[in-house]
Design an enzyme around this catalytic site. Structure first.
Site, PDB file in Angstrom:
ATOM      1  N   LYS A 184       0.794  -1.212  -0.096  1.00  0.00           N
ATOM      2  CA  LYS A 184       0.139  -0.114   0.111  1.00  0.00           C
ATOM      3  C   LYS A 184       0.818   1.288   0.052  1.00  0.00           C
ATOM      4  O   LYS A 184       1.403   1.464   1.096  1.00  0.00           O
ATOM      5  CB  LYS A 184      -0.999   0.037   1.160  1.00  0.00           C
ATOM      6  CG  LYS A 184      -2.034   1.178   0.774  1.00  0.00           C
ATOM      7  CD  LYS A 184      -2.399   1.807   2.276  1.00  0.00           C
ATOM      8  CE  LYS A 184      -1.825   3.026   2.802  1.00  0.00           C
ATOM      9  NZ  LYS A 184      -1.845   4.001   1.838  1.00  0.00           N
ATOM     10  N   GLY A 237       6.795   5.089   8.103  1.00  0.00           N
ATOM     11  CA  GLY A 237       6.268   6.118   7.985  1.00  0.00           C
ATOM     12  C   GLY A 237       6.281   6.732   9.477  1.00  0.00           C
ATOM     13  O   GLY A 237       7.467   6.708   9.946  1.00  0.00           O
ATOM     14  N   SER A 238       5.290   7.505   9.870  1.00  0.00           N
ATOM     15  CA  SER A 238       5.466   8.237  10.999  1.00  0.00           C
ATOM     16  C   SER A 238       5.445   7.272  12.415  1.00  0.00           C
ATOM     17  O   SER A 238       4.925   6.414  12.399  1.00  0.00           O
ATOM     18  CB  SER A 238       4.208   9.178  11.523  1.00  0.00           C
ATOM     19  OG  SER A 238       2.988   8.602  11.480  1.00  0.00           O
ATOM     20  N   THR A 239       5.994   7.818  13.593  1.00  0.00           N
ATOM     21  CA  THR A 239       5.847   7.056  14.687  1.00  0.00           C
ATOM     22  C   THR A 239       4.543   7.213  15.320  1.00  0.00           C
ATOM     23  O   THR A 239       4.099   5.982  15.881  1.00  0.00           O
ATOM     24  CB  THR A 239       6.946   8.116  15.941  1.00  0.00           C
ATOM     25  OG1 THR A 239       8.124   7.660  15.354  1.00  0.00           O
ATOM     26  CG2 THR A 239       6.653   7.060  17.113  1.00  0.00           C
ATOM     27  N   GLY A 242       3.027   4.088  13.134  1.00  0.00           N
ATOM     28  CA  GLY A 242       3.995   2.903  13.557  1.00  0.00           C
ATOM     29  C   GLY A 242       3.337   2.328  14.932  1.00  0.00           C
ATOM     30  O   GLY A 242       3.223   1.090  14.862  1.00  0.00           O
ATOM     31  N   GLU A 260       9.915   1.189  10.445  1.00  0.00           N
ATOM     32  CA  GLU A 260      11.094   2.452  10.319  1.00  0.00           C
ATOM     33  C   GLU A 260      10.190   3.733  10.511  1.00  0.00           C
ATOM     34  O   GLU A 260       9.383   4.163   9.491  1.00  0.00           O
ATOM     35  CB  GLU A 260      11.640   2.074   8.990  1.00  0.00           C
ATOM     36  CG  GLU A 260      11.965   1.059   8.418  1.00  0.00           C
ATOM     37  CD  GLU A 260      13.457   0.380   9.295  1.00  0.00           C
ATOM     38  OE1 GLU A 260      14.004   1.412   9.728  1.00  0.00           O
ATOM     39  OE2 GLU A 260      13.836  -0.768   9.521  1.00  0.00           O
ATOM     40  N   CYS A 295      13.667  11.177   6.525  1.00  0.00           N
ATOM     41  CA  CYS A 295      13.755  10.455   8.063  1.00  0.00           C
ATOM     42  C   CYS A 295      14.990  10.871   8.639  1.00  0.00           C
ATOM     43  O   CYS A 295      15.017  11.056   9.987  1.00  0.00           O
ATOM     44  CB  CYS A 295      13.359   9.185   8.138  1.00  0.00           C
ATOM     45  SG  CYS A 295      14.358   8.082   7.045  1.00  0.00           S
ATOM     46  N   GLU A 394       9.350  16.416  14.557  1.00  0.00           N
ATOM     47  CA  GLU A 394       9.934  16.172  13.425  1.00  0.00           C
ATOM     48  C   GLU A 394       9.088  17.219  12.163  1.00  0.00           C
ATOM     49  O   GLU A 394       8.009  17.003  12.290  1.00  0.00           O
ATOM     50  CB  GLU A 394       9.785  14.632  12.814  1.00  0.00           C
ATOM     51  CG  GLU A 394      10.451  14.397  11.380  1.00  0.00           C
ATOM     52  CD  GLU A 394      10.056  12.929  10.989  1.00  0.00           C
ATOM     53  OE1 GLU A 394       8.992  12.527  11.410  1.00  0.00           O
ATOM     54  OE2 GLU A 394      10.885  12.239  10.442  1.00  0.00           O
TER      55      GLU A 394
HETATM   56  P1  NAD Z   1       2.485   8.433   7.831  1.00  0.00           P
HETATM   57  O1  NAD Z   1       2.706   7.483   9.222  1.00  0.00           O
HETATM   58  O2  NAD Z   1       1.263   9.461   7.915  1.00  0.00           O
HETATM   59  O3  NAD Z   1       1.921   7.465   6.511  1.00  0.00           O
HETATM   60  C1  NAD Z   1       2.665   6.521   6.430  1.00  0.00           C
HETATM   61  C2  NAD Z   1       1.905   5.244   5.695  1.00  0.00           C
HETATM   62  O4  NAD Z   1       0.978   4.963   6.528  1.00  0.00           O
HETATM   63  C3  NAD Z   1       1.119   5.946   4.413  1.00  0.00           C
HETATM   64  O5  NAD Z   1       0.938   4.896   3.558  1.00  0.00           O
HETATM   65  C4  NAD Z   1      -0.348   6.094   4.971  1.00  0.00           C
HETATM   66  O6  NAD Z   1      -1.492   5.785   4.049  1.00  0.00           O
HETATM   67  C5  NAD Z   1      -0.448   4.820   6.161  1.00  0.00           C
HETATM   68  N1  NAD Z   1      -1.275   5.178   7.076  1.00  0.00           N
HETATM   69  C6  NAD Z   1      -1.595   6.180   7.564  1.00  0.00           C
HETATM   70  N2  NAD Z   1      -2.662   5.888   8.512  1.00  0.00           N
HETATM   71  C7  NAD Z   1      -2.676   4.510   8.581  1.00  0.00           C
HETATM   72  C8  NAD Z   1      -3.564   3.661   9.561  1.00  0.00           C
HETATM   73  N3  NAD Z   1      -4.337   4.055  10.486  1.00  0.00           N
HETATM   74  N4  NAD Z   1      -3.306   2.460   9.060  1.00  0.00           N
HETATM   75  C9  NAD Z   1      -2.503   1.889   8.295  1.00  0.00           C
HETATM   76  N5  NAD Z   1      -1.873   2.640   7.640  1.00  0.00           N
HETATM   77  C10 NAD Z   1      -1.956   3.943   7.544  1.00  0.00           C
HETATM   78  O7  NAD Z   1       3.885   8.964   7.261  1.00  0.00           O
HETATM   79  P2  NAD Z   1       4.185   9.861   6.102  1.00  0.00           P
HETATM   80  O8  NAD Z   1       3.686  11.219   6.242  1.00  0.00           O
HETATM   81  O9  NAD Z   1       3.587   9.305   4.863  1.00  0.00           O
HETATM   82  O10 NAD Z   1       5.603   9.774   6.055  1.00  0.00           O
HETATM   83  C11 NAD Z   1       6.488  10.861   6.822  1.00  0.00           C
HETATM   84  C12 NAD Z   1       7.229   9.659   8.015  1.00  0.00           C
HETATM   85  O11 NAD Z   1       7.871   8.756   7.516  1.00  0.00           O
HETATM   86  C13 NAD Z   1       8.086  10.643   8.567  1.00  0.00           C
HETATM   87  O12 NAD Z   1       7.678  10.547   9.957  1.00  0.00           O
HETATM   88  C14 NAD Z   1       9.469   9.785   8.257  1.00  0.00           C
HETATM   89  O13 NAD Z   1      10.424   9.994   9.500  1.00  0.00           O
HETATM   90  C15 NAD Z   1       9.086   8.545   8.233  1.00  0.00           C
HETATM   91  N6  NAD Z   1      10.054   7.898   7.433  1.00  0.00           N
HETATM   92  C16 NAD Z   1      10.928   7.044   8.061  1.00  0.00           C
HETATM   93  C17 NAD Z   1      11.826   6.393   7.362  1.00  0.00           C
HETATM   94  C18 NAD Z   1      12.568   5.400   7.952  1.00  0.00           C
HETATM   95  O14 NAD Z   1      13.347   4.445   7.314  1.00  0.00           O
HETATM   96  N7  NAD Z   1      12.963   5.332   9.510  1.00  0.00           N
HETATM   97  C19 NAD Z   1      11.936   6.480   6.218  1.00  0.00           C
HETATM   98  C20 NAD Z   1      11.003   7.417   5.400  1.00  0.00           C
HETATM   99  C21 NAD Z   1      10.046   8.047   6.257  1.00  0.00           C
END
Ligand code: NAD
Length: 494
Positions: A184, A237-239, A242, A260, A295, A394
């Site tokens: 996804k 994605g975001s903490t 996560g 991650e 990130c 962040e």
């Molecule tokens: P996000 O957590 O908002 O979304 C990430 C993914 O999760 C998207 O596909 C989103 O649609 C999905 N998502 C959102 N709500 C969900 C739910 N309730 N259930 C399941 N899936 C859901 O993050 P973002 O804004 O897309 O990305 C930015 C974040 O990603 C930042 O915090 C960044 O630090 C992190 N990031 C981390 C790494 C790493 O390797 N540590 C790499 C890249 C980005």
């Protein structure tokens, strides 16, 4: 086809399930708007629980009939190497899609995103027929085999900042091990993931093994994370989300969950820094890279008081190089933020920094590059303290927070005083100082006297609330395999 053709091509936003493009079952769609200039790129399938069921079912059938995992590792290698070659062949199209979809400069979409995604898929393909299982050192009357087996159906959920690379880091090891994958992508940048699935099929990954279900997090991501027939989930994605992924894994079938997550990486410059010019270039260049939407962006710059003014003066001289410009122009180094929401978030943090007493040295405003697009000026704050919001949260935009310190103890204390622990950097010409501080820093990766080394051979991931598990390197195979012990009794006649 030329760059111009791809820029004007209408992308296909339909999902990819069981080897075919299709709309969501209820035909729901959403608009995909380019952050470059606000143009409507296409409509995208808005997948929901029933579509996720379909994709997971397709992945399960492929796993059970062994159409992929039943192939010899050398055969899976051949297919994945072909997949990687197709990514390179279609590099210009994929780079244009990535830039139009999330706003990054085309030069980096080509040289970083396409190149790294192709390299990652090739690397895991080439690795899979070179990893061996184990035999335990047990007594003579028994043989214990320790083998890795593919898990089954792996759900992959990725963010929008490096759409292809984040997907490749997970799908490459998962597919190489013989799993089926349901990916996804972020609703903000789904287009390259959908093309990757077509290229994988063309390369010989059998239908059903790799499915892509675009949609919103709550509507498509949650049903995937909660699915009773998904064996593992790889999330970036975001903490905040996560944490929910781990809860959903626990609430459903205790699927393996690997995350991650966010970062607020400290970049520490001691007063015996061996090369201040290189350190300034690395700090500013790494922070503003990808519009600050990384990130591992070194967003907390900790500089020894004795050299702070000199360091900042040079950083400010470099800032004009990073003014945002048209992402589709080959010379541009800073592009557009991914959407209006992200632009407002970044501007909100800048306002908060000023309200809380940080000193704005440059930037701070939205930039007018193209009507309809979302751009912000590179921004630097001095006088930041660790209790300020811009030091704690962040921002995910081109905003650098500078803090001073007076000795190594204070630097490490400030650096570690955070919920995140993704990366860190320390600059010193004293081996004891550099190595001692590198040991003391609570981060998954510590850079010494550099910041931008990166290679698929090394693990990537964080301590603390920056996530659980590691992407990249052979360690990633651990996430997508189960370990099995097989005891065999040996009644030896000799
Ligand atoms: P996000 O957590 O908002 O979304 C990430 C993914 O999760 C998207 O596909 C989103 O649609 C999905 N998502 C959102 N709500 C969900 C739910 N309730 N259930 C399941 N899936 C859901 O993050 P973002 O804004 O897309 O990305 C930015 C974040 O990603 C930042 O915090 C960044 O630090 C992190 N990031 C981390 C790494 C790493 O390797 N540590 C790499 C890249 C980005």
């Amino acid at each position: 086809m030329t760059h111009e053709t791809f820029v004007n091509l209408k992308p296909d936003g339909r999902a990819f399930i069981d080897g075919e493009r299709r709309w969501a079952m209820d035909s729901a769609r959403f608009d995909n708007i380019s952050p470059v200039d606000g143009r409507l790129l296409c409509e995208v399938a808005r997948c929901q629980a029933r579509d996720i069921d379909l994709a997971v079912g397709s992945g399960r059938r492929a796993f059970e009939d062994k159409r992929w995992r039943g192939l010899a590792p050398a055969e899976r290698k051949r297919v994945l190497v072909r997949f990687s070659e197709l990514i390179v062949t279609h590099g210009e199209e994929l780079a244009c899609l990535e830039t139009l979809d999330m706003g990054k400069p085309i030069r980096y979409a080509r040289s970083v995103d396409v190149a790294s995604a192709a390299n990652c898929i090739r690397w895991y393909g080439e690795a899979i027929d070179k990893v061996y299982d184990e035999i335990a050192p047990t007594p003579d009357h028994a043989l214990a085999l320790i083998t890795r087996e593919p898990m089954g159906v792996i759900g992959v959920i990725v963010p929008w900042n490096y759409p292809m690379i984040m997907a490749a880091w997970k799908i490459a090891p998962a597919l190489a091990c013989g799993n089926s994958v349901v990916l996804k992508p972020s609703e903000k940048s789904p287009l390259t993931a959908l093309r990757l699935a077509e290229l994988a099929l063309q390369a010989g990954v059998p239908a059903g093994v790799f499915n892509v279900v675009p949609g919103y997090g709550a509507e498509a991501g949650s049903p995937l994370a909660l699915h009773m027939d998904v064996d593992g989930i790889g999330f970036t994605g975001s903490t905040k989300i996560g944490k929910q992924i781990h809860v959903m894994a626990g609430q459903s079938n205790l699927k393996r969950a690997w995350t991650e997550l966010g970062g607020k990486s400290p970049f520490i410059v001691m007063d015996d820094c061996p090369d201040i010019e290189r350190a300034v270039q690395a700090a500013v260049g790494s922070l503003f890279f990808n519009q600050g939407e990384s990130c591992n962006a070194p967003s907390r710059l900790l500089v020894h008081q004795r050299i702070k003014d000199q360091f900042i003066e040079r950083a400010l001289q470099l800032v004009p190089q990073y003014q945002p410009a048209d992402p589709l122009h080959p010379d541009t180094v800073m592009g557009a933020l991914v959407d209006k929401t992200q632009l407002d978030t970044v501007l909100g943090y800048i306002q908060k920094g000023q309200q809380e007493g940080a000193q704005l040295l440059c930037g701070g405003q939205a930039a007018l590059v193209k009507p309809g697009g979302f751009y912000v000026q590179p921004t630097i704050f001095d006088g930041v303290t660790s209790s300020m919001t811009i030091a704690r949260e962040e921002i995910f935009g081109p905003v650098l927070s500078v803090m001073g310190f007076s000795d190594a103890h204070e630097a490490v204390r400030l650096a570690n005083d955070h919920v995140y622990g993704l990366q860190a950097s320390v600059w010193s010409s004293n081996l004891n100082t550099a190595h001692g501080m590198a040991r003391a820093l609570r981060a998954g990766t510590v850079h010494v006297n550099q910041y931008d080394e990166d290679d698929i051979t090394v693990p990537f991931g964080g301590y603390k609330q920056s996530g659980v598990g590691r992407d990249k390197s052979l360690h990633a195979f651990d996430k997508y395999t189960e370990l099995k012990t097989t005891w065999i009794r040996i009644d030896s006649p000799v």
